[in-house]
Design a protein around this motif. Structure first.
Motif, PDB file in Angstrom:
ATOM      1  N   SER A   1       0.834  -1.205   0.000  1.00 26.09           N
ATOM      2  CA  SER A   1       0.000   0.000   0.000  1.00 26.09           C
ATOM      3  C   SER A   1       0.867   1.253   0.000  1.00 26.09           C
ATOM      4  O   SER A   1       0.374   2.350  -0.244  1.00 26.09           O
ATOM      5  N   GLY A   2       2.166   1.098   0.256  1.00 29.12           N
ATOM      6  CA  GLY A   2       3.076   2.241   0.241  1.00 29.12           C
ATOM      7  C   GLY A   2       3.483   2.712  -1.148  1.00 29.12           C
ATOM      8  O   GLY A   2       4.197   3.700  -1.279  1.00 29.12           O
TER       9      GLY A   2
ATOM     10  N   HIS B   1      -0.823   3.348  -4.258  1.00 26.49           N
ATOM     11  CA  HIS B   1      -1.238   2.505  -3.138  1.00 26.49           C
ATOM     12  C   HIS B   1      -1.680   1.093  -3.519  1.00 26.49           C
ATOM     13  O   HIS B   1      -2.563   0.517  -2.870  1.00 26.49           O
TER      14      HIS B   1
ATOM     15  N   VAL C   1      -1.488  -1.587   9.924  1.00 20.53           N
ATOM     16  CA  VAL C   1      -1.515  -1.668   8.461  1.00 20.53           C
ATOM     17  C   VAL C   1      -2.969  -1.838   8.023  1.00 20.53           C
ATOM     18  O   VAL C   1      -3.629  -2.798   8.421  1.00 20.53           O
ATOM     19  N   PHE C   2      -3.453  -0.893   7.210  1.00 23.28           N
ATOM     20  CA  PHE C   2      -4.849  -0.911   6.771  1.00 23.28           C
ATOM     21  C   PHE C   2      -4.885  -1.463   5.342  1.00 23.28           C
ATOM     22  O   PHE C   2      -4.591  -0.762   4.384  1.00 23.28           O
TER      23      PHE C   2
ATOM     24  N   ASP D   1      -4.729  -1.031  -0.646  1.00 26.38           N
ATOM     25  CA  ASP D   1      -4.971  -0.076   0.431  1.00 26.38           C
ATOM     26  C   ASP D   1      -6.423  -0.071   0.912  1.00 26.38           C
ATOM     27  O   ASP D   1      -7.354   0.012   0.101  1.00 26.38           O
TER      28      ASP D   1
ATOM     29  N   LEU E   1      -8.121   2.203   2.149  1.00 24.48           N
ATOM     30  CA  LEU E   1      -8.898   3.395   1.786  1.00 24.48           C
ATOM     31  C   LEU E   1      -9.654   3.197   0.477  1.00 24.48           C
ATOM     32  O   LEU E   1     -10.572   3.949   0.172  1.00 24.48           O
ATOM     33  N   LYS E   2      -9.258   2.197  -0.320  1.00 25.17           N
ATOM     34  CA  LYS E   2      -9.943   1.984  -1.594  1.00 25.17           C
ATOM     35  C   LYS E   2     -11.123   1.024  -1.468  1.00 25.17           C
ATOM     36  O   LYS E   2     -11.890   0.869  -2.409  1.00 25.17           O
TER      37      LYS E   2
ATOM     38  N   GLY F   1       2.966   9.154   0.874  1.00 24.55           N
ATOM     39  CA  GLY F   1       3.624   7.849   0.910  1.00 24.55           C
ATOM     40  C   GLY F   1       3.880   7.319   2.311  1.00 24.55           C
ATOM     41  O   GLY F   1       4.381   6.205   2.466  1.00 24.55           O
TER      42      GLY F   1
ATOM     43  N   PHE G   1      -8.028   0.801  13.325  1.00 22.72           N
ATOM     44  CA  PHE G   1      -6.863   0.324  14.065  1.00 22.72           C
ATOM     45  C   PHE G   1      -7.190  -0.023  15.511  1.00 22.72           C
ATOM     46  O   PHE G   1      -6.296  -0.408  16.274  1.00 22.72           O
TER      47      PHE G   1
END
Lengths: 410, 410
Positions: free
Chosen positions: A103-104, A108, A346-347, A381, A383-384, B104, B172
């Motif tokens: 995801s980094g 992402h 980690v999401f 990620d 968020l998606k 990032g 989280f």
């Protein structure tokens, strides 16, 4: 046309071994097998690699790209974190666990890796428009990379994707076409388009540029080995959509061994699917060599490929290495997303819920040795894919700004 | 309690210079001025730093953290990309432009930097619960870091935040409390809570741990200078919420000069605000030294601090360095998000739209020299503020999977 693909020397058929000049081709003219990149590697040392940039171009001497690739306008993906996951390991009873967290990457997801290689191929072949069929992450990666490289983009997605993935595929500019149908129908449409004057001058990253594109997944193998201190993991859990990523990670490990960059230690490769789209795990469990296509129905939309091109190779590799292909329910996917988030910060997107969920299942069923060094991939990620956790995505309490209100709430 | 803050030796008052032992304090007992960390740096070389990890801990000898910080369970933020933005530069008429892209980071905002330092302070002081008032990004950064560090979390946000930020602050684990009010009311509430038995044993990262926390922003200055080849930019555009980040980037540049790590070249610092919450740019333009609080009304919610604690210092720095503080409308924010995305493949949150929008305005109004090396910050991620681009976040066409349908659509 003067081509510069660095150490790559030819395309070769994965089935029959027939060789072809490097070009925008993807299927063997003899047997219709998939083509892949063949190399003539020079000597490559750990020190050379370690002196390179903190992105996939540190491995440029192992990829079909020019030697000066790092100086071009591209997204410079990779060198994402390998998170030492002691908390998650403790929760699952695994001694030495690591999460490779893709995801980094710039958009992402791991797709930035494969697209970066495809962009170099498009430049080599003089394509001015980048295209793809996508379950979402790829569309964003292609449109972003095209924007930065100064190329046009026209990408194709199933019309019912997650809102965040649609937004991300649109914001970078280019044309975004929603197709009323499944990913497999989008993919078939792109194969037709490439034979039509409308699309025959386009670089479809996962069709006519696929041999190059797919090589980008090897960088996951290289990074994991280097980040473990130049050794292979004993066990690795990889999501299976088309199956390409899993086969290329295996290829990457084998190259590192052949080049003497790591010791030749055994590794087991495990594939992970969502039960709602599990043609490969179904075939694995039934002992079949062929994969029966299915119609996907799962929240893990980035893995929702019902007719996976590399399914048979995934079966081969899982069996050869002593691994397996497993699947989990959508409910297990959601639980795994929350478990990973609350233990390691980690999401993950749903595909990461699939791999972590499968990891848990492999331990619970005794298919994985919890005493060995184990790596699990998160390829996207959270968020998606917010819908997956929407039921819990609210404050635990909503109060007025007063101590009395807070006291009453806690 | 044995404290280990590495090179940090004391807290000192920014206003009157009074010194205090390192502790969980944030305001001067003499004059109520803000406390900041004072150091006794040993000799620090470029080579030492370059040999460090690809995260903020490469600068551990310049931060209030123990020497073994990199081996602890934390999020390892930083070393984000400095994108050479030739396309955006061409669009704006700037010769040498770079985007420092902090999307990032692990939770996709610069807040991971400051929280990582606060976590070390919490460990030093024996706090078991991490807390904060947040406009959104900080809440996610705190809950993620707490999960990984094995700490409890209880964080406070305005109840009307973007859905993605709420989801990320919740996934989280820990307690997420929505407050019916503005960020400034949330912040006041936290100041009350810290004086109450309910909260007086908590580490509020941006209240009682603020002197440590704020130092994390210095790492943006260090990275930018190192990534430019150990030199300072000539001009830099920084978003202004509380103003802390801008003041600490200035502090970071000055430290690099004092330590001989970069040449002492002049730099201009520009602050960027959204017009709907622009108390500092208003004061700058009026020639005032004090900042009149405002009630925020802007889509740039991560910058919506109406009563910015470090506002006066921002004014000082902008004036001293020959910079400015500018503002843009919400419409300009949206345009700038799209401009950055379509030129560089970087999808910024609204705060990044503010900085890029201000950059454009500074060029258009002749306040910025387009011939000099310029850095613009993107401190967050577009996936967290999708509402800003929702009007255009749809496919350009939706069709059946057929060539005829595609022909009709294009």
């Amino acid at each position: 046309m003067s081509l510069d693909f660095g150490p790559a020397v030819a395309l070769s058929c994965r089935e029959c071994g027939a060789r072809y000049d490097l070009g925008p081709s993807f299927a063997c003219l003899e047997c219709f097998g998939p083509l892949e990149v063949a190399y003539s590697f020079g000597s490559v040392s750990r020190a050379d690699i370690e002196a390179g940039p903190a992105n996939i171009w540190r491995y440029r001497s192992l990829l079909p790209v020019p030697v000066d690739v790092a100086s071009k306008q591209n997204m410079n993906p990779g060198w994402t974190k390998l998170v030492k996951a002691d908390n998650l390991g403790k929760a699952l009873g695994i001694r030495d666990l690591h999460v490779k967290d893709d995801s980094g990457n710039p958009t992402h997801s791991f797709k930035d890796r494969v697209v970066a290689i495809a962009v170099e191929a498009a430049r080599n072949f003089g394509f001015h428009t980048l295209s793809c069929s996508s379950t979402g992450n790829l569309a964003g990666a292609v449109t972003a990379a095209a924007a930065r490289a100064g190329l046009d983009a026209c990408v194709f997605i199933p019309a019912d994707l997650e809102q965040a993935k649609i937004a991300m595929a649109r914001v970078f500019g280019g044309k975004l076409v929603g197709i009323q149908g499944t990913y497999d129908e989008v993919n078939r449409f792109c194969s037709e388009l490439i034979g039509d004057p409308l699309g025959d001058k386009w670089g479809f990253v996962n069709v006519n540029l696929r041999p190059y594109y797919a090589e980008g997944s090897k960088t996951l193998a290289y990074e994991i080995a280097e980040q473990l201190g130049w050794r292979l993991p004993d066990q690795i859990i990889i999501p299976v959509a088309s199956g390409s990523q899993l086969t290329k990670i295996d290829k990457g490990f084998k190259e590192l061994i052949a080049l003497g960059l790591v010791e030749d230690t055994p590794y087991k490769i495990f594939g992970a699917q969502a039960l709602g789209c599990s043609p490969v795990s179904t075939a694995f469990k039934a002992g079949h060599d062929v994969v029966q296509p299915v119609k996907p129905d799962t929240i893990a939309k980035s893995l929702a490929i019902g007719n996976p091109a590399d399914g048979p190779y995934v079966l081969d590799i899982a069996r050869r290495t002593g691994g397996a292909v497993e699947d989990v329910t959508d409910a297990e996917v959601v639980s795994a997303i929350k478990l990973l988030a609350s233990t390691e910060g980690v999401f993950a997107e749903t595909a990461g819920g699939v791999t972590v969920g499968v990891l848990k299942k492999l331990v619970d069923t005794g298919q994985l040795d919890p005493s060995l060094t184990t790596v699990v991939l998160n390829t996207g990620d959270g968020l998606k894919t917010l819908d997956a956790i929407a039921d819990d995505a609210t404050p635990t309490a909503v109060i007025r700004p007063s101590l009395d209100a807070f006291r009453a709430a806690v």
